[in-house]
Design an enzyme around this catalytic site. Structure first.
Site, PDB file in Angstrom:
ATOM      1  N   ALA A  24       0.812  -1.217   0.000  1.00  0.00           N
ATOM      2  CA  ALA A  24       0.000   0.000   0.000  1.00  0.00           C
ATOM      3  C   ALA A  24       0.847   1.270   0.000  1.00  0.00           C
ATOM      4  O   ALA A  24       0.437   2.304  -0.526  1.00  0.00           O
ATOM      5  CB  ALA A  24      -0.932  -0.014   1.209  1.00  0.00           C
ATOM      6  N   ASP A 104      -5.324  -1.716  -6.349  1.00  0.00           N
ATOM      7  CA  ASP A 104      -5.726  -0.466  -7.014  1.00  0.00           C
ATOM      8  C   ASP A 104      -5.446  -0.418  -8.515  1.00  0.00           C
ATOM      9  O   ASP A 104      -5.813   0.549  -9.182  1.00  0.00           O
ATOM     10  CB  ASP A 104      -5.059   0.737  -6.321  1.00  0.00           C
ATOM     11  CG  ASP A 104      -3.521   0.604  -6.243  1.00  0.00           C
ATOM     12  OD1 ASP A 104      -2.909   0.013  -7.156  1.00  0.00           O
ATOM     13  OD2 ASP A 104      -2.944   1.108  -5.253  1.00  0.00           O
ATOM     14  N   HIS A 121      -3.542 -10.169  -3.879  1.00  0.00           N
ATOM     15  CA  HIS A 121      -4.744  -9.888  -3.080  1.00  0.00           C
ATOM     16  C   HIS A 121      -5.921  -9.448  -3.950  1.00  0.00           C
ATOM     17  O   HIS A 121      -6.829  -8.758  -3.474  1.00  0.00           O
ATOM     18  CB  HIS A 121      -4.436  -8.823  -2.012  1.00  0.00           C
ATOM     19  CG  HIS A 121      -3.571  -9.330  -0.905  1.00  0.00           C
ATOM     20  ND1 HIS A 121      -2.867  -8.511  -0.058  1.00  0.00           N
ATOM     21  CD2 HIS A 121      -3.294 -10.594  -0.493  1.00  0.00           C
ATOM     22  CE1 HIS A 121      -2.193  -9.240   0.822  1.00  0.00           C
ATOM     23  NE2 HIS A 121      -2.426 -10.509   0.568  1.00  0.00           N
ATOM     24  N   CYS A 129     -20.017 -12.659  -7.249  1.00  0.00           N
ATOM     25  CA  CYS A 129     -21.033 -13.368  -6.467  1.00  0.00           C
ATOM     26  C   CYS A 129     -20.379 -14.615  -5.887  1.00  0.00           C
ATOM     27  O   CYS A 129     -19.808 -15.426  -6.622  1.00  0.00           O
ATOM     28  CB  CYS A 129     -22.219 -13.760  -7.343  1.00  0.00           C
ATOM     29  SG  CYS A 129     -23.387 -14.822  -6.444  1.00  0.00           S
TER      30      CYS A 129
HETATM   31  P1  NAD Z   1       0.588  -1.602   5.145  1.00  0.00           P
HETATM   32  O1  NAD Z   1      -0.409  -0.516   5.336  1.00  0.00           O
HETATM   33  O2  NAD Z   1       0.646  -2.701   6.133  1.00  0.00           O
HETATM   34  O3  NAD Z   1       2.044  -0.953   5.090  1.00  0.00           O
HETATM   35  C1  NAD Z   1       2.349   0.108   4.258  1.00  0.00           C
HETATM   36  C2  NAD Z   1       3.796   0.463   4.527  1.00  0.00           C
HETATM   37  O4  NAD Z   1       4.187   1.443   3.590  1.00  0.00           O
HETATM   38  C3  NAD Z   1       4.040   1.047   5.914  1.00  0.00           C
HETATM   39  O5  NAD Z   1       5.127   0.365   6.518  1.00  0.00           O
HETATM   40  C4  NAD Z   1       4.383   2.519   5.661  1.00  0.00           C
HETATM   41  O6  NAD Z   1       5.368   3.015   6.532  1.00  0.00           O
HETATM   42  C5  NAD Z   1       4.905   2.458   4.251  1.00  0.00           C
HETATM   43  N1  NAD Z   1       4.688   3.649   3.455  1.00  0.00           N
HETATM   44  C6  NAD Z   1       3.573   4.439   3.407  1.00  0.00           C
HETATM   45  N2  NAD Z   1       3.711   5.381   2.468  1.00  0.00           N
HETATM   46  C7  NAD Z   1       4.929   5.195   1.906  1.00  0.00           C
HETATM   47  C8  NAD Z   1       5.637   5.838   0.878  1.00  0.00           C
HETATM   48  N3  NAD Z   1       5.115   6.881   0.226  1.00  0.00           N
HETATM   49  N4  NAD Z   1       6.868   5.387   0.533  1.00  0.00           N
HETATM   50  C9  NAD Z   1       7.423   4.325   1.192  1.00  0.00           C
HETATM   51  N5  NAD Z   1       6.787   3.673   2.191  1.00  0.00           N
HETATM   52  C10 NAD Z   1       5.553   4.091   2.533  1.00  0.00           C
HETATM   53  O7  NAD Z   1       0.396  -2.146   3.676  1.00  0.00           O
HETATM   54  P2  NAD Z   1       0.782  -3.568   3.052  1.00  0.00           P
HETATM   55  O8  NAD Z   1       2.103  -4.017   3.548  1.00  0.00           O
HETATM   56  O9  NAD Z   1       0.526  -3.436   1.597  1.00  0.00           O
HETATM   57  O10 NAD Z   1      -0.285  -4.592   3.633  1.00  0.00           O
HETATM   58  C11 NAD Z   1      -1.606  -4.293   3.932  1.00  0.00           C
HETATM   59  C12 NAD Z   1      -2.676  -4.719   2.962  1.00  0.00           C
HETATM   60  O11 NAD Z   1      -3.205  -3.509   2.565  1.00  0.00           O
HETATM   61  C13 NAD Z   1      -2.328  -5.365   1.665  1.00  0.00           C
HETATM   62  O12 NAD Z   1      -2.889  -6.607   1.658  1.00  0.00           O
HETATM   63  C14 NAD Z   1      -3.049  -4.536   0.586  1.00  0.00           C
HETATM   64  O13 NAD Z   1      -3.881  -5.386  -0.168  1.00  0.00           O
HETATM   65  C15 NAD Z   1      -3.929  -3.629   1.360  1.00  0.00           C
HETATM   66  N6  NAD Z   1      -4.103  -2.249   0.886  1.00  0.00           N
HETATM   67  C16 NAD Z   1      -3.986  -1.925  -0.420  1.00  0.00           C
HETATM   68  C17 NAD Z   1      -4.141  -0.607  -0.812  1.00  0.00           C
HETATM   69  C18 NAD Z   1      -4.002  -0.288  -2.261  1.00  0.00           C
HETATM   70  O14 NAD Z   1      -4.351  -1.111  -3.115  1.00  0.00           O
HETATM   71  N7  NAD Z   1      -3.479   0.898  -2.603  1.00  0.00           N
HETATM   72  C19 NAD Z   1      -4.404   0.389   0.130  1.00  0.00           C
HETATM   73  C20 NAD Z   1      -4.531   0.026   1.482  1.00  0.00           C
HETATM   74  C21 NAD Z   1      -4.379  -1.316   1.853  1.00  0.00           C
END
Ligand code: NAD
Length: 254
Positions: A24, A104, A121, A129
């Site tokens: 994310a 996304d 994911h 459905c």
């Molecule tokens: P997470 O929220 O657990 O971790 C995000 C990490 O990114 C954090 O450690 C944070 O410090 C870091 N971070 C935030 N902005 C940053 C940047 N600009 N540059 C560098 N690092 C940055 O997310 P995750 O590890 O992807 O796991 C959580 C779940 O969240 C995943 O399964 C995902 O599917 C889902 N998710 C996806 C989206 C999306 O599709 N954009 C958004 C939110 C959550």
């Protein structure tokens, strides 16, 4: 950070089979909040597990409230310089795959070959459905939600509808996970970008790569549990680190 960027550029320049593993954090600079940072999605909407979704109408109602509120942000988001840096890497012939936890679709929209993007994911643009596997465009379901539907149901069979994204407790898509493991094991560099590496089983993917001999580099704003075993950790914003590192690496190879 300049030193980190230069070291990352060196690692990229020495690598021929790079696999990016993104979370994310690579999309926060596109305006999509992550889960775990302060002000992230979980601060506002606690997660609904797959089991809760199946078992409870109240949980389904909460799931769709969150989805109705968060989807419009995803729908209008645009790829940012970090997404585009990975595309530049692909065009240089050195990127095997992007394995993403994100739903996304910003990697595809940034210009990757769709076959190189492995979504472990799922993605947020489709609603499924759970009973008859009918598919609906997410935009259509959004219109129902905005018009007042609280828990959408399948128009064909009345079954439960759910986004084509993987919730906590939900089985992972097998084909995508097999592809992700294979790509990680074929890599000579696994480049983690914007992931807390706290979500499993996806979080094992960089470890598969490292165990098969790949170097491990992590670009993230905050520490991760794999920092101790990484060859390089660059802390900061992906959009400020990846573009100059990739440019430097590709210039050096020019
Ligand atoms: P997470 O929220 O657990 O971790 C995000 C990490 O990114 C954090 O450690 C944070 O410090 C870091 N971070 C935030 N902005 C940053 C940047 N600009 N540059 C560098 N690092 C940055 O997310 P995750 O590890 O992807 O796991 C959580 C779940 O969240 C995943 O399964 C995902 O599917 C889902 N998710 C996806 C989206 C999306 O599709 N954009 C958004 C939110 C959550």
């Amino acid at each position: 950070m300049q030193q980190g960027i230069a070291r990352l550029a060196g690692l990229i320049a020495r690598s021929r089979r790079i696999v990016a593993f993104t979370g994310a954090g690579i999309s926060t600079e596109s305006g999509i909040p992550d889960f775990r940072s302060p002000g992230g999605i979980w601060d506002r909407y606690p997660a609904v597990t797959y089991q809760e979704f199946l078992a409870s109408e109240e949980a389904r109602r909460r799931y769709w409230v969150r989805s109705r509120e968060t989807y419009p942000v995803v729908a209008v988001a645009q790829p940012n310089p970090a997404h585009r840096a990975l595309v530049a890497l692909e065009r240089s012939g050195r990127l095997l795959a992007v394995i993403t936890q994100n739903v996304d679709r910003l990697h595809q929209r940034a210009g990757h070959c769709p076959e190189r993007v492995i979504e472990v994911h799922g993605h947020a643009q489709t609603v499924l459905c759970l009973q008859c596997a009918a598919r609906y465009p997410r935009d259509e379901v959004q219109r129902w939600l905005v018009a007042g539907t609280e828990i959408p149901a399948c128009l064909d069979c009345g079954g439960l509808l759910k986004s084509a994204t993987v919730s906590f407790g939900e089985p992972m898509p097998r084909e995508a996970m097999d592809q992700a493991r294979a790509a990680a094991r074929a890599a000579d560099l696994v480049l983690v970008v914007g992931s807390s590496l706290a979500v499993f089983p996806a979080g094992y993917i960089p470890i598969y790569g490292q165990e098969a001999g790949a170097a491990l580099a992590i670009v993230n704003r905050t520490p991760t549990p794999l920092d101790v075993r990484a060859d390089l950790v660059v802390q900061g914003w992906a959009g400020e680190i990846l573009p100059p590192a990739v440019e430097l690496a590709l210039d050096g190879m020019g």
